[in-house]
Design an enzyme around this catalytic site. Structure first.
Site, PDB file in Angstrom:
ATOM      1  N   HIS A 189      16.053  49.066 -23.473  1.00 54.40           N
ATOM      2  CA  HIS A 189      14.937  48.160 -23.809  1.00 54.40           C
ATOM      3  C   HIS A 189      15.088  47.663 -25.244  1.00 54.40           C
ATOM      4  O   HIS A 189      14.878  46.487 -25.550  1.00 54.40           O
ATOM      5  CB  HIS A 189      13.600  48.902 -23.700  1.00 54.40           C
ATOM      6  N   GLU A 249      15.375  53.899 -23.019  1.00 50.75           N
ATOM      7  CA  GLU A 249      14.621  53.176 -24.045  1.00 50.75           C
ATOM      8  C   GLU A 249      15.558  52.410 -24.981  1.00 50.75           C
ATOM      9  O   GLU A 249      15.212  51.330 -25.458  1.00 50.75           O
ATOM     10  CB  GLU A 249      13.717  54.132 -24.836  1.00 50.75           C
TER      11      GLU A 249
HETATM   12 MG    MG Z   1      11.301  51.138 -18.813  1.00 52.92          MG
END
Ligand code: MG
Length: 486
Positions: free
Chosen positions: A265, A262
């Site tokens: 991201h 994450e």
């Molecule tokens: Mg992902």
């Protein structure tokens, strides 16, 4: 800037405000909302979606005119292209179809959860039939050149076609199979490890995750981390990016790699060009490009020997149960290879077979070459063909993912494209040395320059050509897997 484009941008600020609110509502729903808040949240969210659609449609005449403009620069062209794509969807799909899909999918997710728990495909079957029928209608309304599934792929990955995905898997799968069989036979990367069962203290583990986000240089005043069942990232604004992680109490790599995934991201969202923020091109280029960033940090960096070497002393001092485990031991635990039925638990070598199963089935369902009642057995047959295992029931077979109940047909290939792109990026610079030195700033700078700052000015394939000199190229992923695992 062209005055007409300027006008589109100024109207777009309202759409941006709606998506800002939607992102915050979703984040809250997954983290802190009391459970009974769900139904009012559903109503609010549906109304906001309608407002968003209306706002888009209100700028349609401006966009029509803008599409006639010549001599636009890259940013202006990007703006017309991105808004044009949204409008194409909103104008091609009749409101009753949008509404029907939204109703059936909210019922279907509840039914799916129960069907999965009880492993009863027949309970979900009629919902899936209805959803497939609606997706087929959507594909027809959107239009396509060669295959109806192209229309659905394009919604997640602009310009992606069945032809491209077919040839990508044709190159990727046979080599992956060969690598998998060798790795399993050699046993250097084990198929199980006792650390999978070792329990951790959640507070200690939270400390490890905070340490990791600090190591990656996540900015404290623009980023936060919370807890949810299914980890996700939300970019509410370029200066307000949030991730979640999960704590299951054992098998500590799961929470650790979720956090790194994450964070990957989040780094993308944090490094979008702030000058594009309130414009239609101020978002990520595509789902696959987004996923490539998370997998680059999670797998290419996070599971590398260099990264482990860097964090090993800190892990050992924070997690007392690691005292008995050597660096080499941990490396093997982080990089186990095991053909297994569940996609989200799959390792780097076997992962892409899981998306291939779903891709093959979706393609046939959308073209009408397969009926929903054949899904469970077709699923199991493909798993056997690809990985040599048969799910023992539908919960660990065709009922395992929530995507279909939510109407996300065409999404699964983005995961594999993400793996492919991550490997392509790896080979464009000297990554190992920078990871060994812990020089994450220069890695982030590289990614900012190549990928992040451009938002969606360019379609994903063009962005990729600019960044790596090629479009989706599975040979990099094969090379990466060979080097690492053989
Ligand atoms: Mg992902």
């Amino acid at each position: 800037m062209n005055p007409l484009i300027e006008e589109i941008n100024s109207k777009y600020r309202r759409i941006k405000a709606i998506s800002h609110a939607q992102a915050l509502l979703r984040w809250d729903l997954e983290t802190y909302m009391p459970p009974k808040g769900a139904s009012a949240r559903g109503v609010a969210s549906a109304e906001l979606s309608v407002m968003e659609q209306e706002t888009y449609l209100s700028i349609a005449p401006l966009v029509d005119r803008a599409q006639e403009l010549k001599d636009l620069n890259d940013v202006e062209r990007g703006i017309v292209r991105v808004v044009g794509r949204e409008l194409k969807y909103y104008t091609a799909i009749p409101p009753e179809v949008v509404k029907e899909l939204s109703q059936i999918t909210s019922e279907a997710s509840v039914v799916w959860r129960q069907a999965r728990r009880e492993s009863q495909f027949h309970k979900f079957k009629s919902y899936l039939e209805k959803i497939v029928e609606l997706e087929r209608t959507i594909a027809e309304k959107l239009g396509y050149k060669e295959h109806p599934y192209d229309a659905l792929l394009d919604r997640y990955e602009e310009g992606l076609t069945v032809k491209e995905v077919d040839s990508l898997y044709q190159e990727l799968l046979p080599s992956s199979k060969e690598i998998m069989e060798k790795v399993v036979a050699e046993g250097r990367f084990p198929s199980s490890h006792e650390l999978e069962e070792v329990r951790y203290d959640v507070e200690e583990m939270r400390g490890v995750n905070v340490f990791l986000t600090e190591l990656l240089g996540m900015p404290k005043d623009r980023f936060r981390m919370d807890v949810s069942t299914h980890p996700f990232t939300t970019g509410i604004a370029v200066d307000d990016v949030r991730i979640t992680t999960r704590y299951e109490g054992k098998d500590f790599r799961a929470t650790m790699f979720s956090t790194i995934h994450e964070s990957g991201h989040a780094i993308y969202e944090l490094q979008l060009d702030p000058k594009l923020e309130y414009t239609p091109v101020g978002n990520a280029a595509s789902y696959a490009i987004h996923e490539s960033q998370s997998r680059f940090w999670e797998n290419v960096i996070g599971r590398s020997a260099q990264f482990l070497q860097l964090i090993y002393p800190e892990l050992k001092s924070r997690l007392s149960f690691l005292s008995r485990y050597s660096l080499e031991d941990l490396y093997r635990y982080f990089n186990m290879v095991r053909p297994s039925p569940i996609r989200v638990d799959a390792d780097e070598v076997t992962y892409n077979f899981h998306t291939a199963v779903r891709y093959e089935l979706e393609k046939k369902l959308i073209s009408g070459d397969m009926s929903v009642s054949d899904v469970p057995s077709a699923w199991d047959d493909l798993m056997e063909k690809f990985l040599g295992i048969r799910p023992k029931n539908d919960s660990e077979g065709c009922l395992q993912d929530g995507h279909w109940s939510g109407g996300s047909f065409g999404y699964f290939p983005s995961y594999t494209l993400g793996n492919v792109i991550a490997a392509q990026l790896k080979y464009t610079f000297n990554l190992e040395e920078k990871v060994r030195m812990g020089d994450f700033n220069s890695i982030k700078e590289f990614l900012r320059e190549k990928v992040h700052r451009w938002g969606s000015i360019y379609p994903p394939k063009e962005l990729l050509r600019r960044a790596t000199g090629r479009e989706y190229d599975p040979s990099s992923l094969i090379k990466y897997l060979r080097e690492k695992y053989l």
